[in-house]
Motif scaffolding. Sequence first.
Motif, PDB file in Angstrom:
ATOM      1  N   PRO A 184       0.514  -1.363  -0.227  1.00 55.10           N
ATOM      2  CA  PRO A 184      -0.209  -0.059   0.286  1.00 55.10           C
ATOM      3  C   PRO A 184       0.799   1.522  -0.374  1.00 55.10           C
ATOM      4  CG  PRO A 184      -0.493  -1.112   2.150  1.00 55.10           C
ATOM      5  CD  PRO A 184      -0.095  -1.869   1.244  1.00 55.10           C
ATOM      6  N   GLU A 185       1.895   0.873   0.689  1.00 58.21           N
ATOM      7  CA  GLU A 185       2.803   2.362   0.586  1.00 58.21           C
ATOM      8  C   GLU A 185       4.079   2.419  -0.711  1.00 58.21           C
ATOM      9  OE1 GLU A 185       1.952   4.116   3.387  1.00 58.21           O
ATOM     10  OE2 GLU A 185       0.943   3.062   4.104  1.00 58.21           O
ATOM     11  N   ASP A 186       3.634   1.784  -2.042  1.00 58.78           N
ATOM     12  CA  ASP A 186       4.200   1.988  -2.608  1.00 58.78           C
ATOM     13  C   ASP A 186       3.564   2.572  -3.685  1.00 58.78           C
ATOM     14  OD1 ASP A 186       7.325   1.127  -0.809  1.00 58.78           O
ATOM     15  OD2 ASP A 186       6.068  -0.612  -1.096  1.00 58.78           O
ATOM     16  N   ASP A 187       3.818   4.017  -4.104  1.00 59.43           N
ATOM     17  CA  ASP A 187       2.604   4.272  -4.458  1.00 59.43           C
ATOM     18  C   ASP A 187       2.900   3.567  -6.316  1.00 59.43           C
ATOM     19  OD1 ASP A 187       4.484   6.372  -4.594  1.00 59.43           O
ATOM     20  OD2 ASP A 187       2.956   7.336  -4.673  1.00 59.43           O
ATOM     21  N   TRP A 188       4.764   3.580  -6.595  1.00 57.97           N
ATOM     22  CA  TRP A 188       5.274   3.746  -7.620  1.00 57.97           C
ATOM     23  C   TRP A 188       5.239   2.397  -8.456  1.00 57.97           C
ATOM     24  CZ3 TRP A 188       9.320  -0.329  -8.335  1.00 57.97           C
ATOM     25  CH2 TRP A 188       9.208  -0.163  -7.134  1.00 57.97           C
ATOM     26  N   PHE A 189       4.719   1.064  -7.151  1.00 51.26           N
ATOM     27  CA  PHE A 189       4.927   0.034  -7.465  1.00 51.26           C
ATOM     28  C   PHE A 189       3.440   0.189  -8.499  1.00 51.26           C
ATOM     29  CE2 PHE A 189       5.737  -4.561  -6.590  1.00 51.26           C
ATOM     30  CZ  PHE A 189       5.410  -5.088  -7.454  1.00 51.26           C
ATOM     31  N   HIS A 190       2.026   0.834  -7.644  1.00 51.63           N
ATOM     32  CA  HIS A 190       0.742   0.513  -8.147  1.00 51.63           C
ATOM     33  C   HIS A 190       1.535   1.222  -9.740  1.00 51.63           C
ATOM     34  CE1 HIS A 190       0.486   1.948  -3.196  1.00 51.63           C
ATOM     35  NE2 HIS A 190       0.447   0.588  -4.272  1.00 51.63           N
ATOM     36  N   LEU A 191       1.843   1.899 -10.008  1.00 51.01           N
ATOM     37  CA  LEU A 191       0.973   2.140 -11.274  1.00 51.01           C
ATOM     38  C   LEU A 191       2.233   1.365 -12.568  1.00 51.01           C
ATOM     39  CD1 LEU A 191       1.002   4.738 -13.480  1.00 51.01           C
ATOM     40  CD2 LEU A 191       2.710   6.170 -12.672  1.00 51.01           C
ATOM     41  N   THR A 192       3.608   0.874 -11.584  1.00 51.07           N
ATOM     42  CA  THR A 192       4.153   0.195 -12.617  1.00 51.07           C
ATOM     43  C   THR A 192       2.671  -0.952 -12.816  1.00 51.07           C
ATOM     44  OG1 THR A 192       5.621   0.524 -11.323  1.00 51.07           O
ATOM     45  CG2 THR A 192       5.962  -1.125 -13.282  1.00 51.07           C
ATOM     46  N   GLY A 193       1.921  -1.663 -12.323  1.00 47.06           N
ATOM     47  CA  GLY A 193       1.215  -2.617 -12.541  1.00 47.06           C
ATOM     48  C   GLY A 193       0.458  -2.134 -13.900  1.00 47.06           C
ATOM     49  N   LEU A 194      -0.081  -0.828 -13.308  1.00 58.75           N
ATOM     50  CA  LEU A 194      -1.288  -0.073 -14.539  1.00 58.75           C
ATOM     51  C   LEU A 194      -0.686  -0.137 -15.872  1.00 58.75           C
ATOM     52  CD1 LEU A 194      -4.091   0.809 -14.636  1.00 58.75           C
ATOM     53  CD2 LEU A 194      -3.081   3.453 -14.384  1.00 58.75           C
ATOM     54  N   ILE A 195       0.654   0.558 -16.450  1.00 60.84           N
ATOM     55  CA  ILE A 195       1.373   0.809 -17.012  1.00 60.84           C
ATOM     56  C   ILE A 195       1.778  -0.180 -17.572  1.00 60.84           C
ATOM     57  CG2 ILE A 195       1.443   3.262 -16.082  1.00 60.84           C
ATOM     58  CD1 ILE A 195       4.514   2.608 -16.866  1.00 60.84           C
ATOM     59  N   HIS A 196       2.779  -1.733 -17.354  1.00 59.87           N
ATOM     60  CA  HIS A 196       3.515  -2.856 -17.468  1.00 59.87           C
ATOM     61  C   HIS A 196       3.008  -2.704 -19.328  1.00 59.87           C
ATOM     62  CE1 HIS A 196       0.419  -5.703 -16.475  1.00 59.87           C
ATOM     63  NE2 HIS A 196       1.032  -6.401 -16.944  1.00 59.87           N
ATOM     64  N   ASP A 197       2.383  -2.525 -19.616  1.00 58.24           N
ATOM     65  CA  ASP A 197       1.487  -3.412 -21.194  1.00 58.24           C
ATOM     66  C   ASP A 197       1.081  -2.401 -22.217  1.00 58.24           C
ATOM     67  OD1 ASP A 197       2.128  -6.166 -20.654  1.00 58.24           O
ATOM     68  OD2 ASP A 197      -0.073  -6.496 -20.013  1.00 58.24           O
ATOM     69  N   ALA A 198       1.253  -1.428 -21.731  1.00 56.06           N
ATOM     70  CA  ALA A 198       0.739   0.198 -22.265  1.00 56.06           C
ATOM     71  C   ALA A 198       1.848  -0.145 -23.590  1.00 56.06           C
ATOM     72  CB  ALA A 198       1.156   1.464 -21.357  1.00 56.06           C
TER      73      ALA A 198
ATOM     74  N   LEU B 197       8.402   0.156 -24.214  1.00 53.43           N
ATOM     75  CA  LEU B 197       7.962   1.256 -23.085  1.00 53.43           C
ATOM     76  C   LEU B 197       8.952   1.789 -21.810  1.00 53.43           C
ATOM     77  CD1 LEU B 197       5.154   2.779 -21.897  1.00 53.43           C
ATOM     78  CD2 LEU B 197       5.222   0.318 -20.476  1.00 53.43           C
ATOM     79  N   TYR B 198       9.508   0.729 -21.945  1.00 47.19           N
ATOM     80  CA  TYR B 198      10.892   1.529 -20.542  1.00 47.19           C
ATOM     81  C   TYR B 198      11.680   2.204 -22.292  1.00 47.19           C
ATOM     82  CZ  TYR B 198      15.984   0.767 -19.661  1.00 47.19           C
ATOM     83  OH  TYR B 198      17.077   1.256 -19.642  1.00 47.19           O
ATOM     84  N   ARG B 199      11.934   2.219 -23.254  1.00 51.03           N
ATOM     85  CA  ARG B 199      12.559   3.715 -23.589  1.00 51.03           C
ATOM     86  C   ARG B 199      12.060   4.576 -23.520  1.00 51.03           C
ATOM     87  NH1 ARG B 199      17.108   1.898 -27.633  1.00 51.03           N
ATOM     88  NH2 ARG B 199      17.785  -0.443 -26.970  1.00 51.03           N
ATOM     89  N   MET B 200      10.361   3.953 -24.341  1.00 49.08           N
ATOM     90  CA  MET B 200       9.618   4.927 -24.433  1.00 49.08           C
ATOM     91  C   MET B 200       9.629   6.269 -22.565  1.00 49.08           C
ATOM     92  SD  MET B 200       6.970   7.074 -23.050  1.00 49.08           S
ATOM     93  CE  MET B 200       5.376   5.598 -22.687  1.00 49.08           C
ATOM     94  N   LEU B 201       9.504   5.481 -21.905  1.00 49.74           N
ATOM     95  CA  LEU B 201       9.646   5.805 -20.565  1.00 49.74           C
ATOM     96  C   LEU B 201      10.944   7.076 -20.104  1.00 49.74           C
ATOM     97  CD1 LEU B 201       7.839   2.853 -18.423  1.00 49.74           C
ATOM     98  CD2 LEU B 201       6.722   5.279 -19.335  1.00 49.74           C
ATOM     99  N   LYS B 202      11.991   6.703 -20.532  1.00 51.19           N
ATOM    100  CA  LYS B 202      13.228   7.247 -19.964  1.00 51.19           C
ATOM    101  C   LYS B 202      13.095   8.047 -20.832  1.00 51.19           C
ATOM    102  CE  LYS B 202      16.756   5.467 -19.068  1.00 51.19           C
ATOM    103  NZ  LYS B 202      17.387   5.294 -17.954  1.00 51.19           N
TER     104      LYS B 202
END
Length: 293
Positions: free
Chosen positions: A119-133, A206-211
């Motif tokens: 619950p405290e790791d909001d970056w982890f929540h977001l990673t789960g959401l966007i991983h297939d974008a 996605l990795y390269r796009m985020l970078k």
Amino acid sequence: MRVLKDCDSVNIIDPSELLRPEPAFATKDIGQFRDYSVDENDHVKERVRRTYELMHTNQTVDFVKGKHEKWGKFNHFRCTMREALEKLNELVDESDPDVDIPNIVHAFQTAERIRKDYPEDDWFHLTGLIHDAGKVLAFFDEPQWCVVGDTFVVGCEWSDNIVYRNTSFSKNIDGQNPKYNTKYGIYEPHCGIDNLMLSWGHDEYLYRMLKHNKAKLPSQALSMIRYHSFYPWHSSGDYSHLATKADEQTKHWVLKFNTYDLYTKSTDVPDIEKLWPYYESLIDKYIPGVLQW
């Protein structure tokens, strides 16, 4: 560069989301997962097999370099992360024998299960959401075999633990090239996983796009995104002769993520509209604004 618009619905096959052995919180029997047996009379198995055959035939060093060149300019379209994720509502994984739901539902299922346990790791929540974008590639004339599926290293001999390894690489021209068909190929011993060229797909894109867009996500999140389909390495233990000791920590995070990516699919659909405000706040925090894709 154009703005992402509504496109025709694209139904793509994603064998990377098929049939994995499950953890305790999944709802299906373990025997129903990761069955890559060949059955010409089973249309799902045949689609999966054909997808991998095309992937393993066409994903060469030159092919991957060409995709890096094409998509690495990030001049194809512009949209926010939410808009890209909503586009995935039109993308249904027809090869998934477990559920028949849009990819955006899988995204929220993954994110919400992570949120429950961390619950405290909001970056982890977001990673789960966007991983297939990165699968938005499927709306821009990219065939499914270079968008989805397990990834592998190009430029050296192919791992024995790549799915359909014994039958699907016979037409790949790199197998006849002495520069690419040896144990080390174009790489140096223990050069590090980050320095390997993987087959092209939604993870690397996605990795390269985020970078490129200077996302504020931590390095663990970027590794989860980049390597979550690299099964021969993180689940079979291959390529150790190319990895470093530091790569073991990367693998730790990737395996932690994959538990949630692969085993949260079910027919229980989250209330996406109710959840959007929370996840939009995370997008604004870590990946704000209109992005270059």
